[in-house]
Design a protein around this motif. Structure first.
Motif, PDB file in Angstrom:
ATOM      1  N   LEU A 272     -14.515  16.868   0.644  1.00 40.97           N
ATOM      2  CA  LEU A 272     -14.140  17.000   2.053  1.00 40.97           C
ATOM      3  C   LEU A 272     -14.766  15.910   2.926  1.00 40.97           C
ATOM      4  O   LEU A 272     -14.060  15.325   3.765  1.00 40.97           O
ATOM      5  CB  LEU A 272     -14.524  18.389   2.566  1.00 40.97           C
ATOM      6  N   PRO A 273     -16.060  15.589   2.778  1.00 42.57           N
ATOM      7  CA  PRO A 273     -16.619  14.512   3.624  1.00 42.57           C
ATOM      8  C   PRO A 273     -15.880  13.186   3.435  1.00 42.57           C
ATOM      9  O   PRO A 273     -15.646  12.469   4.415  1.00 42.57           O
ATOM     10  CB  PRO A 273     -18.076  14.416   3.150  1.00 42.57           C
ATOM     11  N   LEU A 274     -15.496  12.869   2.207  1.00 36.38           N
ATOM     12  CA  LEU A 274     -14.754  11.634   1.966  1.00 36.38           C
ATOM     13  C   LEU A 274     -13.369  11.703   2.589  1.00 36.38           C
ATOM     14  O   LEU A 274     -12.895  10.730   3.191  1.00 36.38           O
ATOM     15  CB  LEU A 274     -14.645  11.384   0.463  1.00 36.38           C
ATOM     16  N   ALA A 275     -12.707  12.851   2.476  1.00 33.26           N
ATOM     17  CA  ALA A 275     -11.360  13.005   3.037  1.00 33.26           C
ATOM     18  C   ALA A 275     -11.373  12.852   4.551  1.00 33.26           C
ATOM     19  O   ALA A 275     -10.515  12.172   5.129  1.00 33.26           O
ATOM     20  CB  ALA A 275     -10.789  14.369   2.638  1.00 33.26           C
ATOM     21  N   ALA A 285      -2.756   3.061   3.902  1.00 32.23           N
ATOM     22  CA  ALA A 285      -3.409   2.694   2.646  1.00 32.23           C
ATOM     23  C   ALA A 285      -2.420   2.670   1.491  1.00 32.23           C
ATOM     24  O   ALA A 285      -2.752   3.038   0.375  1.00 32.23           O
ATOM     25  CB  ALA A 285      -4.548   3.660   2.355  1.00 32.23           C
ATOM     26  N   GLY A 286      -1.199   2.221   1.762  1.00 32.38           N
ATOM     27  CA  GLY A 286      -0.166   2.224   0.731  1.00 32.38           C
ATOM     28  C   GLY A 286      -0.530   1.400  -0.486  1.00 32.38           C
ATOM     29  O   GLY A 286      -0.131   1.730  -1.613  1.00 32.38           O
ATOM     30  N   VAL A 287      -1.283   0.326  -0.289  1.00 32.16           N
ATOM     31  CA  VAL A 287      -1.695  -0.523  -1.407  1.00 32.16           C
ATOM     32  C   VAL A 287      -2.536   0.263  -2.407  1.00 32.16           C
ATOM     33  O   VAL A 287      -2.549  -0.029  -3.599  1.00 32.16           O
ATOM     34  CB  VAL A 287      -2.476  -1.741  -0.866  1.00 32.16           C
ATOM     35  N   PHE A 288      -3.223   1.286  -1.926  1.00 31.25           N
ATOM     36  CA  PHE A 288      -4.163   2.043  -2.749  1.00 31.25           C
ATOM     37  C   PHE A 288      -3.553   3.328  -3.287  1.00 31.25           C
ATOM     38  O   PHE A 288      -4.269   4.231  -3.711  1.00 31.25           O
ATOM     39  CB  PHE A 288      -5.418   2.348  -1.935  1.00 31.25           C
ATOM     40  N   ALA A 289      -2.223   3.426  -3.284  1.00 25.75           N
ATOM     41  CA  ALA A 289      -1.552   4.606  -3.831  1.00 25.75           C
ATOM     42  C   ALA A 289      -1.885   4.753  -5.317  1.00 25.75           C
ATOM     43  O   ALA A 289      -2.026   3.761  -6.029  1.00 25.75           O
ATOM     44  CB  ALA A 289      -0.043   4.481  -3.643  1.00 25.75           C
ATOM     45  N   PRO A 290      -2.011   5.979  -5.804  1.00 37.94           N
ATOM     46  CA  PRO A 290      -2.342   6.188  -7.217  1.00 37.94           C
ATOM     47  C   PRO A 290      -1.312   5.553  -8.141  1.00 37.94           C
ATOM     48  O   PRO A 290      -0.124   5.503  -7.840  1.00 37.94           O
ATOM     49  CB  PRO A 290      -2.333   7.719  -7.351  1.00 37.94           C
ATOM     50  N   LYS A 291      -1.792   5.090  -9.313  1.00 37.12           N
ATOM     51  CA  LYS A 291      -0.889   4.468 -10.291  1.00 37.12           C
ATOM     52  C   LYS A 291       0.074   5.478 -10.883  1.00 37.12           C
ATOM     53  O   LYS A 291       1.239   5.192 -11.113  1.00 37.12           O
ATOM     54  CB  LYS A 291      -1.709   3.848 -11.433  1.00 37.12           C
ATOM     55  N   MET A 292      -0.447   6.666 -11.171  1.00 39.06           N
ATOM     56  CA  MET A 292       0.380   7.692 -11.779  1.00 39.06           C
ATOM     57  C   MET A 292       0.914   8.618 -10.696  1.00 39.06           C
ATOM     58  O   MET A 292       0.240   8.875  -9.702  1.00 39.06           O
ATOM     59  CB  MET A 292      -0.432   8.489 -12.810  1.00 39.06           C
ATOM     60  N   PRO A 293       2.146   9.105 -10.837  1.00 40.07           N
ATOM     61  CA  PRO A 293       2.700  10.003  -9.822  1.00 40.07           C
ATOM     62  C   PRO A 293       1.822  11.222  -9.642  1.00 40.07           C
ATOM     63  O   PRO A 293       1.267  11.747 -10.615  1.00 40.07           O
ATOM     64  CB  PRO A 293       4.074  10.393 -10.398  1.00 40.07           C
ATOM     65  N   PRO A 294       1.679  11.708  -8.414  1.00 44.39           N
ATOM     66  CA  PRO A 294       0.877  12.911  -8.210  1.00 44.39           C
ATOM     67  C   PRO A 294       1.551  14.122  -8.828  1.00 44.39           C
ATOM     68  O   PRO A 294       2.728  14.102  -9.148  1.00 44.39           O
ATOM     69  CB  PRO A 294       0.817  13.035  -6.676  1.00 44.39           C
ATOM     70  N   LYS A 295       0.777  15.194  -8.990  1.00 47.00           N
ATOM     71  CA  LYS A 295       1.320  16.407  -9.585  1.00 47.00           C
ATOM     72  C   LYS A 295       2.445  16.978  -8.726  1.00 47.00           C
ATOM     73  O   LYS A 295       2.549  16.683  -7.537  1.00 47.00           O
ATOM     74  CB  LYS A 295       0.207  17.449  -9.738  1.00 47.00           C
ATOM     75  N   ASP A 296       3.263  17.834  -9.342  1.00 46.88           N
ATOM     76  CA  ASP A 296       4.430  18.392  -8.664  1.00 46.88           C
ATOM     77  C   ASP A 296       4.079  19.117  -7.375  1.00 46.88           C
ATOM     78  O   ASP A 296       4.848  19.121  -6.422  1.00 46.88           O
ATOM     79  CB  ASP A 296       5.179  19.358  -9.607  1.00 46.88           C
ATOM     80  N   PRO A 300       4.052  14.792   0.105  1.00 44.86           N
ATOM     81  CA  PRO A 300       3.866  13.409   0.567  1.00 44.86           C
ATOM     82  C   PRO A 300       2.610  13.241   1.410  1.00 44.86           C
ATOM     83  O   PRO A 300       1.957  12.196   1.372  1.00 44.86           O
ATOM     84  CB  PRO A 300       5.131  13.151   1.376  1.00 44.86           C
ATOM     85  N   ARG A 301       2.269  14.282   2.165  1.00 43.63           N
ATOM     86  CA  ARG A 301       1.062  14.206   2.982  1.00 43.63           C
ATOM     87  C   ARG A 301      -0.185  14.144   2.093  1.00 43.63           C
ATOM     88  O   ARG A 301      -1.132  13.409   2.380  1.00 43.63           O
ATOM     89  CB  ARG A 301       1.003  15.421   3.906  1.00 43.63           C
ATOM     90  N   ASP A 302      -0.185  14.941   1.001  1.00 47.64           N
ATOM     91  CA  ASP A 302      -1.298  14.884   0.042  1.00 47.64           C
ATOM     92  C   ASP A 302      -1.400  13.480  -0.570  1.00 47.64           C
ATOM     93  O   ASP A 302      -2.495  12.935  -0.726  1.00 47.64           O
ATOM     94  CB  ASP A 302      -1.085  15.893  -1.090  1.00 47.64           C
ATOM     95  N   TYR A 303      -0.245  12.923  -0.890  1.00 44.52           N
ATOM     96  CA  TYR A 303      -0.190  11.603  -1.502  1.00 44.52           C
ATOM     97  C   TYR A 303      -0.793  10.556  -0.562  1.00 44.52           C
ATOM     98  O   TYR A 303      -1.561   9.681  -0.985  1.00 44.52           O
ATOM     99  CB  TYR A 303       1.272  11.284  -1.808  1.00 44.52           C
ATOM    100  N   GLU A 304      -0.480  10.676   0.720  1.00 42.80           N
ATOM    101  CA  GLU A 304      -1.008   9.746   1.722  1.00 42.80           C
ATOM    102  C   GLU A 304      -2.522   9.907   1.849  1.00 42.80           C
ATOM    103  O   GLU A 304      -3.265   8.919   1.943  1.00 42.80           O
ATOM    104  CB  GLU A 304      -0.334  10.004   3.068  1.00 42.80           C
ATOM    105  N   LEU A 305      -2.987  11.156   1.823  1.00 42.35           N
ATOM    106  CA  LEU A 305      -4.423  11.405   1.948  1.00 42.35           C
ATOM    107  C   LEU A 305      -5.180  10.830   0.757  1.00 42.35           C
ATOM    108  O   LEU A 305      -6.231  10.193   0.919  1.00 42.35           O
ATOM    109  CB  LEU A 305      -4.688  12.906   2.073  1.00 42.35           C
ATOM    110  N   ILE A 306      -4.646  11.036  -0.454  1.00 41.68           N
ATOM    111  CA  ILE A 306      -5.316  10.499  -1.639  1.00 41.68           C
ATOM    112  C   ILE A 306      -5.388   8.979  -1.571  1.00 41.68           C
ATOM    113  O   ILE A 306      -6.397   8.370  -1.944  1.00 41.68           O
ATOM    114  CB  ILE A 306      -4.591  10.961  -2.922  1.00 41.68           C
ATOM    115  N   SER A 307      -4.328   8.347  -1.078  1.00 44.29           N
ATOM    116  CA  SER A 307      -4.326   6.889  -0.956  1.00 44.29           C
ATOM    117  C   SER A 307      -5.423   6.430  -0.001  1.00 44.29           C
ATOM    118  O   SER A 307      -6.129   5.443  -0.266  1.00 44.29           O
ATOM    119  CB  SER A 307      -2.957   6.410  -0.469  1.00 44.29           C
TER     120      SER A 307
END
Length: 661
Positions: A272-275, A285-296, A300-307
């Motif tokens: 949480l502190p990192l998020a 942070a699109g450049v930093f999107a995960p290499k592997m597709p996120p889980k089902d 999209p909001r989770d995907y953006e946060l992880i990036s």
């Protein structure tokens, strides 16, 4: 006689300690006879696996089927009396007894009759698997609840008709008192345990796949295992020790491959502190999107946060790397302090005389004057993460196990096992590293590296020794020509922030060309005081590109690489799903495995991993316990016991009965 007597007197203190266990001539003679008999048994089977990378289901299946050995035993016993489908079903039961029993119970068959037939079959398979071991060794492996019963059933004399009814009554009683399922599980576990005498994991349990924690839990329950640390393992060991740069890199790797389950759910690390920091700091942070597709279940909001979290932790990682490199000029890695090489006015970086624009230029936390300095907010995030990693009991338990059962290299039964390489120059000489005022190379450097890696976890917290050891764990992960990493550099920065693929190459140490040369491999073996004709180097780390015609055996058989792509992420390069190796009393066998379909399929359809023996080498003479490391220890003990006998017979020590103490 005087000389022998004096020698025994000189050894009296040690012999007196030995006499506590063997208090008289009879006890010493009995043990000598037992040990001499053990020396003449076939050596136990060794199983080699490497580069598992968190693929828990595939790992557990290969561990359960012993790389096909259990199926071979079933075929050996029942090839002429049981159909192929029945044999497959019996194998699946041995691999997954609890799950398979549940499925069979739901099928509606007569369970009492099935129990009777199955118990007989399992006892026969178990007898075949345990036949080359002493009865004493098998007894020590028996489950306590059924120790006496299994021992009786495994030692049936087929010609003793007087006991036939006795044994049938044992099985009938097991069924009658409703202990069939527990007994079947116990037999299946015993078969799997006795199929492999020693398990070798030649590095890289962590990263890529979902559940390294499940793999480590299973390894901790294994009866005999050793681990030769891989670069991904030492990275996690450094994170558990509290190394900021190792923690940042672990999180970077996990986010890059959408593998946060291991972080958050398996180990309970609070992100949480990192998020919150990433959301407040970075707009895009699109450049930093995960290499592997996120889980089902990711949105999209989770995907953006992880990036954004990935970007935040990667910037922190690059800063911390600069700090470590500045603290350790002996690493010879000044050129890898990447943030210090950026032209912040143009957002370009120069590599090998050529300038490249960065794919992202939004780095609000980097001070161009002091790019390695963490902001106060970044420091707060790292402080929270360090606390979370160091207070994770499960991770600490796994790390203590890795230190207790692991090492950088292992000499075992005439073979040399290590994950990466022996750092070498192009001419085949061993590279030297400047540490503690000396130039270290070969075995001396690996021994030093092993010791310093342990210091990073065991030295007093906040001490200079602990910090030096933690920094060295990072060096082992990715340092220039590290014996575990084996490359000139890791191109994390280039792959993430530079478009040109020519900058992504990671030059391997010359070892990976030299290891095709038999004389070079033999020189390495001699460096580690291993000089038997059958000795080999066992490697992992660099996947064998089977698709391109590469094979696992190098240098005329003196070196074997058993990384064939266990991890799904590497299988597109290798064309298979991993190698495993067996070293039995008869010879060496290397098996290539196809991808594991699923646990559900293995239970429902009795599917097994398709495995093909790619190399099979039968020894001219069978290998016995006397030829092994254990055998050499037994011979030493026999020599000591013979001295004890002489001490009793010459009156130097007094015999005792058990009643006397």
């Amino acid at each position: 006689m005087t000389t022998i007597k004096q020698e025994l007197k000189d050894d009296k203190r040690y012999l007196s300690l030995l006499a506590r266990e063997y208090p008289n001539i009879q006890a010493a003679c009995t043990e000598i006879i037992n040990l001499q008999a053990i020396l003449n048994l076939p050596k136990g089977t060794e199983h080699f696996m490497s580069d598992i990378h968190g693929e828990d289901e595939a790992f557990l299946h290969i561990l359960n089927n012993a790389s096909g050995v259990i199926k071979e035993k079933i075929d050996m016993v029942y090839a002429n009396t049981m159909g192929a489908e029945e044999r497959k079903s019996l194998a699946a039961l041995i691999y997954y007894p609890e799950r398979k029993l549940d499925e069979i119970a739901r099928s509606g068959i007569d369970m009492a009759d099935w129990y009777r037939v199955t118990l007989h079959r399992l006892i026969e398979v178990c007898s075949a698997v345990t036949s080359k071991y002493t009865r004493s060794k098998v007894r020590k492996a028996l489950p306590k609840d059924f120790e006496y019963i299994i021992d009786e059933l495994l030692n049936v004399n087929g010609y003793d008709r007087n006991k036939e009814q006795y044994y049938e009554n044992i099985i009938a009683s097991i069924i009658d008192v409703d202990r069939s399922e527990a007994f079947i599980v116990a037999l299946c576990d015993l078969i799997k345990r006795m199929a492999v005498d020693r398990l070798h994991i030649v590095g890289d349990i962590f990263d890529r796949g979902p559940h390294a924690d499940v793999i480590l839990d299973r390894l901790m329950d294994h009866h005999s295992v050793d681990i030769e640390w891989g670069n991904h393992d030492v990275l996690w060991m450094g994170a558990a020790a509290g190394s900021p740069v190792c923690i940042a890199t672990v999180l970077n790797n996990s986010m890059q491959y959408s593998n946060l389950d291991i972080i958050e759910n398996a180990y309970g690390i609070n992100l949480l502190p990192l998020a919150l920091f990433a959301t407040d700091t970075y707009a895009e942070a699109g450049v930093f999107a995960p290499k592997m597709p996120p889980k089902d279940h990711y949105t999209p909001r989770d995907y953006e946060l992880i990036s954004k979290m990935h970007k935040a932790i990667m910037v922190i990682q690059f800063k911390l790397e600069c700090q470590v490199i500045a603290r350790h000029p002996e690493y010879r890695m000044d050129d890898r302090a990447m943030l210090t090489r950026i032209d912040y006015s143009s957002m370009e970086i120069e590599i090998d005389g050529k300038r490249y624009p960065l794919k992202d230029s939004d780095f609000p936390t980097i001070d161009p004057v002091n790019p390695a300095r963490l902001t106060s907010e970044e420091q707060e995030v790292m402080d929270a993460l360090i606390t979370s990693f160091m207070n994770c009991e499960k991770l600490q338990r796994h790390t203590r196990f890795l230190y207790a059962e692991g090492s950088i290299y292992l000499r075992f039964n005439g073979n040399l096992l290590f994950h990466g390489c022996i750092p070498s120059a192009p001419d085949g000489s061993f590279l030297s590293f400047p540490f503690e005022g000396k130039e270290l190379s070969g075995k001396e450097f690996l021994d030093f590296a092993d010791s310093l890696a342990r210091q990073g976890y065991s030295a007093e917290e906040h001490s200079p020794e602990r910090e030096a050891g933690q920094d060295f764990l990072w060096f082992l992960w990715c340092g220039r020509n590290s014996p575990i990493f084996g490359r000139d550099h890791i191109a994390t920065f280039e792959r993430m922030l530079i478009d040109d693929p020519s900058t992504w190459a990671e030059e391997k140490n010359p070892y990976y060309l030299l290891y095709n040369d038999q004389a070079y491999c033999e020189r390495i073996l001699r460096e580690f005081s291993i000089d038997f004709p059958e000795s080999r180097i066992i490697n992992g780390h660099v996947p064998v590109k089977v698709k391109e015609g590469e094979g696992p055996v190098k240098a005329g058989g003196k070196l074997i690489v058993i990384d064939g792509g266990f991890c799904r992420a590497y299988q597109k390069y290798t064309g298979i799903a991993g190698y495993t190796m067996f070293f039995s009393s008869h010879g060496i066998r290397i098996a290539a495995h196809q991808p594991f379909e699923s646990l559900e399929s293995a239970i429902r359809d009795n599917t097994d991993i398709q495995s093909t023996t790619v190399i099979s080498e039968n020894f001219r003479e069978r290998v016995y316990v006397s030829d092994t490391d254990i055998g050499r220890s037994i011979k030493d003990k026999i020599a000591d016991l013979k001295k004890l006998l002489a001490a009793y017979r010459l009156g130097i020590l007094t015999e005792r009965t058990k009643k006397s103490y």
